[in-house]
Structures are given as structure tokens and as C-alpha cells.
Design a protein around this motif. Structure first.
Motif, PDB file in Angstrom:
ATOM      1  N   GLU A   1       0.833  -1.200   0.000  1.00 43.42           N
ATOM      2  CA  GLU A   1       0.000   0.000   0.000  1.00 43.42           C
ATOM      3  C   GLU A   1       0.872   1.256   0.000  1.00 43.42           C
TER       4      GLU A   1
ATOM      5  N   GLN B   1       2.303   1.679  -3.401  1.00 43.92           N
ATOM      6  CA  GLN B   1       1.292   2.143  -4.347  1.00 43.92           C
ATOM      7  C   GLN B   1       1.109   3.667  -4.247  1.00 43.92           C
ATOM      8  N   GLN B   2       1.076   4.188  -3.031  1.00 38.30           N
ATOM      9  CA  GLN B   2       0.972   5.634  -2.846  1.00 38.30           C
ATOM     10  C   GLN B   2       2.191   6.353  -3.421  1.00 38.30           C
ATOM     11  N   TYR B   3       3.352   5.770  -3.202  1.00 34.84           N
ATOM     12  CA  TYR B   3       4.599   6.346  -3.726  1.00 34.84           C
ATOM     13  C   TYR B   3       4.593   6.374  -5.258  1.00 34.84           C
ATOM     14  N   VAL B   4       4.189   5.271  -5.863  1.00 30.88           N
ATOM     15  CA  VAL B   4       4.149   5.161  -7.325  1.00 30.88           C
ATOM     16  C   VAL B   4       3.164   6.164  -7.920  1.00 30.88           C
ATOM     17  N   GLN B   5       2.012   6.313  -7.285  1.00 25.94           N
ATOM     18  CA  GLN B   5       1.003   7.244  -7.776  1.00 25.94           C
ATOM     19  C   GLN B   5       1.455   8.688  -7.625  1.00 25.94           C
ATOM     20  N   LYS B   6       2.071   9.003  -6.491  1.00 26.90           N
ATOM     21  CA  LYS B   6       2.503  10.375  -6.230  1.00 26.90           C
ATOM     22  C   LYS B   6       3.585  10.827  -7.199  1.00 26.90           C
TER      23      LYS B   6
ATOM     24  N   LYS C   1       4.352   9.287 -10.093  1.00 28.58           N
ATOM     25  CA  LYS C   1       4.022   8.870 -11.464  1.00 28.58           C
ATOM     26  C   LYS C   1       5.060   7.908 -12.032  1.00 28.58           C
TER      27      LYS C   1
ATOM     28  N   SER D   1       6.103   4.239 -13.519  1.00 30.78           N
ATOM     29  CA  SER D   1       5.472   3.192 -14.333  1.00 30.78           C
ATOM     30  C   SER D   1       5.682   1.826 -13.684  1.00 30.78           C
TER      31      SER D   1
ATOM     32  N   ASP E   1       3.112  -1.595 -12.091  1.00 28.42           N
ATOM     33  CA  ASP E   1       1.777  -2.154 -11.892  1.00 28.42           C
ATOM     34  C   ASP E   1       1.692  -2.777 -10.490  1.00 28.42           C
TER      35      ASP E   1
ATOM     36  N   GLU F   1      -0.976  -3.367  -8.724  1.00 25.75           N
ATOM     37  CA  GLU F   1      -2.064  -4.344  -8.627  1.00 25.75           C
ATOM     38  C   GLU F   1      -1.582  -5.737  -9.008  1.00 25.75           C
TER      39      GLU F   1
END
Length: 859
Positions: free
Chosen positions: A558, A561-566, A568, A570, A572, A574
Motif C-alpha cells: 500500500e 502504491q501511494q509512492y508510485v502514484q505520487k 508517477k 510506471s 503495476d 495491482e
């Protein structure tokens, strides 16, 4: 008739100077304090940053900030033309030399810039010169001691075993002449000793400089690790997709970030210092000169010209300025000299040489301080004199900053609100003086709190305390133990035995246990497209490699995932979460071209084989299964979520995988790392027990399969010297700035009351009691105090919070903490100061009878 009596002007100036002793002392003290403030602050900051710079250089062995490997001559010439590259050197790996029967040292060639500008500053006790002839060599002291040479002499012959990097494993016996020797301070357990040879030696061995192994760059301090890489990729064309720039902060920038966080915060600190000094001098000069307006009006009435009047003021100012500069300069140079050479060297450079290269006297800062204070003093004096110039002689003689109008009906009132209202009217009568005192006090207050915010937030203790109290890990590196597979190390061989894990868990006093788990596998990088960017980056051509797969739990996934989204990235997540894919971690190894290639790999398969398959034919290999590549992530990004990785992640391919995915592969689960947090009171006993368990395991294990024990308390203890110096520097700044604010407030209140003595006597004469007068003076101080407290608690908090957010962008471990305890303590101190000032003024104004005081103040 024009009066041009120069002698009389100087006599008048001298008479005024001797008469106004208290004013002279106040202004001289203000000038001295400002000189001391500006010089000491800049000098202490520079001394601390110089110490950091030297320490980083000695730990790293050079001051190079950026590298380009396998560079061509054309690239070298192109980089040389870039205006943001300050130094550019060449490093060529020539070969190896035997230090003793077992160990190897490195033989290198450096060009003149590489040695003189980028490497030499990291060394100490350099004797002789860099090699020029083909048989000359330069060696470190520790290497010479390995040869049994304790007293080296320049020009002495040394029999050495040398081999070039292209000549295989064969060493050549060769006599070399010692052209120079030096002391290095790098960790000898990690860094091999380095010998330097000449360009002529390179020619003799038929070794071409280009392509050069490393171009060593030192960029402008304005560029950080990311911006320098981005700019270089724009300006320099790469030879192939593997070639990349490896950027780092310059040591100057790194030492600045360690102290302030970023340039913005440092700039704000410097601005606060300058404003504080200006407000102090301006306020004192402005008040002192305005107090003499009546006297100057009398001089104008007697025929003194405006030019002569300015000369009288200038002569007095010059005398006070000279004394203030001398006192402030001596005080600053003395205090800073003792602090830098004494404290920094004593606490900082244990085992890292001396601090002789750090200056204890900064001429530039002293001249800067004198220049700023002198300009401010004359500027403030001229502003005050202009007031006199604009007034007529009669107006000057009648001049008063305060209105003599008094609301009598309020004087006789016993209500506290009336006294408070009168105090408020008095406080805000002269907005300029009121704003200066409030601003100066607030700046000093906020600066004192800000230094603690920076001190606590940037304290490396924050970073260290994030670590567990104890950490147990293995020294296994799969690429180094391939010869032991599968007979001595297989899929079933534990890294940290489960029995030891259970024994550790059962030790009394252990509060939390965190275990990093996973397994090892064999991969075929040439067959899996997903691994292509990684293999190109390392120029790997092997058909077989070892891979580490570390299990990460859902909580970490989790965070990732926050780090990757913040940011940007590339990847996956999920796919990782569902147990269908793995993410490859790397240590900033990809060029921009390879990063673009990484965007194409998500979803492609990676095949994993058990360790028993290593070195066998394809028909004999046992395939564990396949996983999709969910992307690559750079662990060197400062905001990458903390992950307790095993020690063998540097030289082999490293994946993270979910528990579900790991179970799909059917791998044997190994304990990689155990971290423990323990009861602080029982830590010494727990340490002894854990050490015994680790020692017992190591007795049964071979050298390549040993366990290491890390103690965070030992790490913290070793860092205390650095932490103490940083706290001392920042604490000193805060204290000085707060003292400036209090001094400014004192001058404003005291000199203001002095000009109001006549008014206060009149108020007493028409009925104000001594108790009411004392209450009035205290109330005026409390109005100042209350406004400052409100401003600091609201605006100050916001400023410090924004400063913290700015620092956090540079230092991931920064923690914002508003020092409420210090806020309350300083509020109490300021309240006591304001009350004591009021009491002092009250007792001074009560000396003598009302009639005597009225007559004295009218004279």
C-alpha cells in the motif's frame, strides 16, 4: 554672515560626544553586537560547512560529484565547454598491485585536474609529487606499512608486483621509485588502497586514455543530483543506451542541505540576520539622534549651518562606529576562532586527521559585517538628521515625539481598563518605533524557535532512530558463493536458522520483531525480455544469474502504491498485490534511454529456476515458475519507502514479491534479516544475549556464511559528535538573534520613556498615583509582549511550518516539530523582561520630588 568655524564644529561634536555617555554606550554596543552577529553567524555557518565538506571528502576519497563512464574524447571536450561544470578530470584504471600475498590494491592514472582539484583535497599529509616518469609511483601510507616501510623517503626504490587489467592474472615484478605518498581516510575494510602512476607508464603499457574509464565532474553548487543529470543528458550525446551519468550533490551543497535543508531556508536565515542587525542599528541611531533635535535646533538658532550640523552628527557617529567595529570585530574573531578550531576539530575529526585546512578567520565576512553596519549606521543617522533639517529652528527647539495632551478623566479613574487604554495609546503613538520593536522582537523570537525546528528536524538522530535497535543479517552474496552451490548451499539451506530466530524471539525484553523473508533463484537474463534494461545497464552477458526475491506484506505494498502514484512511476502495483508479478529494484542504474525501455516491459514474463539448476544443462534445470514483470523502481530516490533489504541486493538482481506470489513459485522461505526493537532499560543485557546467539551460529558456519549484528545505539553514539556540533551552531544563532530582539525592545522602551519623563511628571502632578504609574508602564510592556506572542503563535507558526515543508522536500527524514515548550519558556522570559524594564524605568522616574523633576525636565 556664514559661520565656517571648523574648529568650533569639532569642539561641539566632541562636547556632545562626552555629554551623551549613555547614548554613546548604547549605540556603540549596538554596532559591536551587529558586527559580532553578522560576522559570527556567517563564520560559524561557513566553519561548520567547511568541516562537513572536509569530512565528506575524506570519507569518500575525493570531491567528485558526478561521473560518466567509458567516455570518448569527443564527450570529454564537449563537457569541458559547459559553463556549469567547474572542474573536469580523467580517471583511468590501469591495473592492480599486490599489497601483500593475499590482497590487491588498485593502480590508477589521473590527469592533473583529476588529482590536484578532485582527489588531493580528500587526502592529508601529502609528501612529494604526482608521478611523472614511467617508473615512478605514488602510494598511500597504509600501503607502505604493508611493505614494512614506516619511514618512507621520496626517491626510494620499492619492489612491487604489478599487472595490467588486460593482462589476465599474471603479475610482473617491477622496481618502482616512490615519487610521493599520502594519507587517506577511507574505510580500509571497504576501500582498497590506490596507487597512482604516470602518463608515461600508461604509454609504456600501451594503454590508451580514451575511452576513459571515468570522467570526473564537479558541477556548480546550484545543481542537485537530479537536475545535473537532466541537464547533462540534454547537452551531451550518449554513445549507447547503456552509458549514463551518475550524479550526486556537490559536497558544498550536501553540507548546506545537512544544516539548513535547502538554499531557500538558508537564504531566509541570512535575510533574518541582516534585518535583525539593520533594525537594531536603525532603531538605536534614530532614537538617539531624535533625542538631540532640540539641541540641534538651538544650534541652528545660534547660526549653525546645516552642513555644520551634519558634520557634528557625523563626527560623533564615526567615533562610536570605530569603537563598535573594534569591539565587535575582536569579540567575533575571538569567539569564532575558539569555537571552530576547538570544538569542530575536537568533536568532528576523530580519526580523520586535523582541521588545519579549515579557516579560523574569515576576512571577507569581517569586511562584509563592517560594511553593512557602517552603511546602516550612516543611513539611519542621515534619516534622523533630515528630520531636523526639515524643521525650522523654533520648531526644532519645541520638538517632541510625544503629544503632551493627556486624557485627565482617565488618569483619575481607578478602572484597570482605563490604564490599559492609556498604555495602548502610548504604545502606538509613534507607529514607526512601535513596528520596529514588535518586528525585531518577533523576528528574534521566531528565529530562536526556527533554529530549534531546524535543529530537531534535520537532526540525523531522526534518521538513525528510524532504524531498529538491533539488526541481524547475513554476508551471503550469491555471485560470490556460486562454487558452493548446490553441495554446500542449496534451496533448503537457511540464511538465518529458524532455531536461532525462535531463540531470539524468546529473549525477555524484546518488544517487536520484524523479519525480512524471501528466497534465491536462478534466472536466464538473455531469454527474458523484462530483464533486458537491467542487463544492458550492467553490460551483463551471462546466460545465468542469481536473483533475490524478497517478500513484502500488504502494508508495504500500500505504501509503495501511494509512492508510485505520487511520483508517477510506471509500475503495476495491482499485479504485485495479486501475486501475479514482481518488481525489480535497482540502484539508479538506468540511463534515460533504458528508462524508456523499462516502460515497455510490464507484463512480460520472467522465469525462475531453483538453485540446484545453476550450471546444469537446460534438460536438467528445475523451473519453479514464471512471474510477470510489474516494473522497475529506483531505490535511490530519496522518497522511496523504507524497505529492510537483505545485504546481498547490490550485485545481483533483486525483486520484491507478495506472499501469494512467493507461494505460487513454491520456493523455500529463508529468513534474510531480523530487526529487533527492545526495552531500553534492558538493552545492554539483550545485546549480550543476541551477540552470544550470533557468535554460536558463526562458529558453525564458514566464512562466506557468517551473520552480522548491527547495534543502533552504537551507531547513534558514533554520530553524537556530529549532532552536538550541528546543535551548537544552530543554537548559537537562535540565542544571538533573540538577544538582538530583546536589545532592540530595551532600547525602544527605555529611550522612549526618557523622552516622556516630562509627560510622566505632569501626569503625577495632576493626580496619577505611583501605583497607577507603575501599572501604566507595566501595561505598555505587556501590550508589546502580547502582540509579539500572538504574532509568533500564529504567523510565526505558519512561517515555520512552511519552512519545514520546504526542508522535507530535500530531507526525507525531516520531522516538523513546533517547539511549544520553548515557546512558553521564551514567553515567560520575555514577560519577566518587560516587567523588569518597567520597574527599572519607574524607579528612575521617581527619583526626587515632583517639583524638582518638573524643573529638571523643563531645563
Amino acid at each position: 554672515m556664514k559661520n565656517d568655524n571648523c574648529s568650533m564644529v569639532y569642539k561641539l561634536a566632541d562636547a556632545y560626544y562626552r555629554k551623551n555617555k549613555s547614548k554613546n554606550i548604547i549605540l556603540t554596543s549596538a554596532i559591536a553586537m551587529s558586527i559580532f552577529l553578522i560576522y559570527s553567524v556567517f563564520a560559524i555557518i561557513s566553519g561548520k560547512m567547511d568541516a562537513d565538506y572536509l569530512l565528506y571528502a575524506r570519507n569518500g576519497g575525493e570531491i567528485t560529484s558526478t561521473y560518466l563512464e567509458n567516455a570518448s574524447k569527443e564527450q570529454y571536450e564537449s563537457i569541458k565547454e559547459l559553463d556549469y561544470i567547474e572542474e573536469l578530470g580523467i580517471k583511468k584504471y590501469v591495473g592492480y598491485a599486490k599489497v601483500n600475498k593475499m590482497d590487491e590494491g588498485i593502480v590508477e592514472y589521473l590527469d592533473k585536474v583529476g588529482f590536484e582539484k578532485l582527489v588531493k583535497p580528500a587526502y592529508g599529509e601529502i609528501h612529494g609529487k604526482y608521478p611523472e616518469e614511467k617508473n615512478e609511483i605514488m602510494l598511500p601510507i597504509r600501503w607502505l606499512k604493508e611493505y614494512g616501510i614506516d619511514n618512507p623517503q621520496i626517491g626510494m626504490n620499492i619492489d612491487m608486483q604489478l599487472r595490467n587489467k588486460e593482462s589476465g592474472e599474471e603479475y610482473e615484478n617491477r622496481g618502482m621509485i616512490l615519487s610521493g605518498y599520502y594519507t587517506d581516510y577511507v574505510d580500509p575494510g571497504i576501500n582498497a588502497p590506490i596507487a597512482y602512476v604516470s602518463y608515461k607508464y600508461m604509454n609504456e603499457q600501451k594503454i590508451d586514455i580514451f575511452p576513459v574509464d571515468e570522467i570526473m565532474l564537479l558541477q556548480s553548487n546550484l545543481y542537485d543530483v537530479f537536475s545535473i543529470e537532466e541537464q547533462l543528458y540534454k547537452d551531451i550525446e550518449m554513445l549507447d543506451e547503456q552509458q549514463q551519468f551518475i550524479g550526486q550533490n556537490t559536497l558544498v551543497r550536501q553540507s548546506m542541505e545537512d544544516l539548513f535543508g535547502n538554499y531557500l531556508v538558508m537564504g531566509c536565515c541570512i535575510l533574518i540576520i541582516m534585518i535583525s542587525a539593520f533594525l537594531l542599528i536603525y532603531n538605536v541611531v534614530n532614537i538617539s539622534v531624535r533625542r538631540e533635535i532640540k539641541q540641534y535646533g538651538l544650534l541652528k538658532t545660534l547660526g549653525c549651518s546645516l552642513k555644520q550640523l551634519k558634520t557634528i552628527v557625523r563626527i560623533q557617529t564615526e567615533k562610536m562606529l570605530f569603537k563598535g567595529v573594534v569591539i565587535g570585530g575582536i569579540l567575533g574573531v575571538g569567539v569564532v576562532g575558539i569555537l571552530i578550531r576547538g570544538t569542530l576539530e575536537r568533536l568532528f575529526f576523530k580519526g580523520k586527521g586535523d582541521a588545519d585546512s579549515i579557516s579560523i578567520f574569515y576576512w571577507g565576512y569581517l569586511l562584509l559585517a563592517i560594511g553593512i553596519v557602517s552603511l546602516t549606521t550612516f543611513f539611519a543617522t542621515n534619516l534622523a538628521v533630515k528630520k531636523t533639517v526639515r524643521l525650522s529652528a523654533v520648531e526644532s527647539m519645541r520638538y517632541s515625539e510625544y503629544s503632551n495632551h493627556v486624557f485627565v478623566k482617565h488618569i483619575h479613574s481607578a478602572k484597570k481598563t482605563s490604564i490599559l487604554w492609556m498604555a495602548w495609546r502610548n504604545v502606538k503613538r509613534i507607529p514607526t518605533k512601535f513596528m520596529i520593536s514588535i518586528l525585531s522582537l518577533s523576528i528574534g523570537y521566531i528565529a530562536a524557535l526556527g533554529t530549534l525546528v531546524i535543529t530537531v528536524g534535520t537532526d540525523t538522530t531522526n534518521n538513525i532512530l528510524k532504524n531498529p535497535d538491533f539488526k541481524i543479517s547475513s554476508i551471503i552474496e550469491m555471485h560470490m558463493i556460486s562454487e558452493y552451490i548446490p553441495k554446500e548451499f542449496s534451496d533448503q539451506t537457511p540464511v538465518i536458522p529458524k532455531s536461532e530466530v525462535e531463540a531470539i524471539k524468546n529473549i525477555d525484553g524484546i518488544e517487536t520483531v520484524n523479519i525480512s523473508k524471501g528466497g534465491f533463484a536462478v534466472i536466464h537474463p538473455q531469454e527474458d525480455k523484462a530483464l533486458s534494461p537491467k542487463m544492458k545497464a550492467s553490460a551483463g552477458e551471462s546466460r545465468e544469474e542469481f536473483a533475490t526475491l524478497q517478500i513484502v506484506d500488504q502494508k508495504y505494498i500500500e505504501e509503495l502504491q501511494q509512492y508510485v502514484q505520487k511520483f508517477k512511476i510506471s509500475a503495476d502495483i495491482e499485479m504485485l498485490k495479486k501475486g501475479e508479478g514482481v518488481i525489480l529494484l535497482h540502484h539508479h542504474e538506468l540511463s534515460p534511454v533504458l528508462e524508456e525501455e523499462v516502460d515497455k516491459v510490464p507484463g512480460t514474463n520472467i522465469s525462475f529456476y531453483n538453485l540446484d539448476s545453476y550450471g546444469k544443462d537446460d534438460t536438467e534445470k528445475i523451473k519453479l515458475g514464471e512471474m510477470k514483470c510489474a516494473g522497475y523502481i529506483d531505490t535511490k530516490n530519496k522518497h522511496f519507502p523504507d524497505l529492510q533489504m537483505t545485504t546481498n541486493g547490490t550485485n545481483i538482481i533483486y525483486f520484491i514479491i507478495s506472499q501469494e506470489g512467493f507461494e505460487k513459485l513454491g520456493m523455500d522461505e529463508k529468513n534474510f534479516v531480523i530487526s529487533l526493537n527492545v526495552d531500553t532499560l534492558r538493552e545492554p543485557i539483550i545485546k549480550q544475549n543476541v551477540e552470544k546467539l550470533v557468535e554460536n551460529v558463526n562458529k558453525k558456519s564458514q566464512e562466506w556464511n557468517q551473520l552480522l549484528l548491527y547495534s543502533n545505539s552504537e551507531h547513534l553514539a558514533s554520530a553524537q559528535s556530529y549532532i552536538k556540533v550541528t546543535n551548537l551552531v544552530l543554537g548559537t544563532l537562535g540565542i544571538v538573534l533573540l538577544a538582538i530582539g530583546i536589545m532592540n525592545y530595551w532600547n525602544t522602551i527605555v529611550t522612549g520613556i526618557q523622552t516622556r519623563k516630562h509627560e510622566l511628571v505632569i501626569m503625577e502632578s495632576i493626580g496619577m498615583t505611583g501605583k497607577q504609574l507603575r501599572t501604566l508602564l507595566i501595561a505598555e510592556g505587556i501590550w508589546h509582549w502580547g502582540i509579539v506572542i500572538v504574532l509568533v503563535g500564529t504567523v510565526g507558526y505558519g512561517i515555520l511550518w512552511l519552512m519545514g515543508e520546504s526542508i522535507k522536500k530535500e530531507l526525507a527524514y525531516f520531522r516538523f516539530y513546533f517547539p511549544w515548550k520553548l515557546f512558553i519558556i521564551l514567553a515567560i522570559v520575555l514577560l519577566i523582561v518587560t516587567i523588569e524594564i518597567a520597574e527599572l524605568i519607574y524607579h528612575q522616574t521617581k527619583k526626587g520630588s515632583i517639583a524638582e523633576r518638573l524643573r529638571f525636565n523643563l531645563e
